[in-house]
Motif scaffolding. Sequence first.
Motif: not given
Length: 243
Positions: A13-14, A19-21, A55-58, A76-77
Motif C-alpha cells: 500500500x502507498x 512511511x517506511x524507507x 514506521x512499523x508495517x504489518x 503502515x501500522x
Amino acid sequence: MVDRADSFRVAVKDSARAENRAVRRLVATNGEVVSFDAEPAAHERARQLSADGETPVKVQRAAPQDPTDVDAYLVAWPRRRRWSPEGSPTEGLTFDAEANQYGALAEAVVCTPRVNPPLLTHYARIDADADAEDLRVELDADPEPVAAGPSDRRWEPDCRAVVRLGPDRPVLTEYWCEIKAGDGSFERSQREAMAAKAREATVLKIRVDLDELPDSYTAWVREVAPDESDAGTDRVNSSLDDF
C-alpha cells in the motif's frame, strides 16, 4: 522464484511506502506485489521491514470480496502515541518522541555551534576554495522570512550562514538554509519561495540522516530548594544531590 499458483501474494500500500524507507527499497527491487512461499514468511518480512524502517508495517489479509489478485496488503501500522506521559517528575516522565523533535535535532546538528558549525564550514571551504584557517562561518538562527510570487508564498529559513575570510572581514558569501530530518518533505510554498530566493543568494537544502533515534525519552524535573537540608528525595522539590 516463488510459484505464483502456490505463493502468498502481498500488495504494498502507498501508506507503507510513504512511511517506511525499507519498504520503498523492497518495492524498487520486487515491485508493488511481492510473492512469498507462505503467509508466515510475509509476516516475518513485515517484522524485518518494521525494524529497518521508520514506521512499523504489518500484513493485513485482503477482504473476501476484494477483487484484486492478492492475498494480503502491506500497510503502515504506526505505533499508538502516548498523549499523557508515564511516571512522575521525580521518578521520571516518559514521553513519545515526535517528528518535530527529530526536526529540531537535525537543526541542532547543523547549526551548532553558531560560529563555524562543522557541516556548513566544510561546505563553505569547498565552495569558496578557501584556506580552512582563514574561513569563518557565522550563523543567524532567526533570519527574515522569504516571500515570493503573486500568492505571497512564504518560506522561513532555518538559518542564514554568513561566510567571511576571518572575523570582521567583508562577507564572502552567504547561504540560506532549509534543514530536514530523514525523508521530511519540502512544502510547495517552501519550494517556490526558495527558488525565488535562489535568484539572489545561495539557497541550500540540507537533509540530516539521524540513525538509531529513540522512540521515547524520559526526563526528571526537580526544583532547587532554598534550604536543601529540608528537601526530601520523594518530593518534586528535591535537592541537586538527589538528582
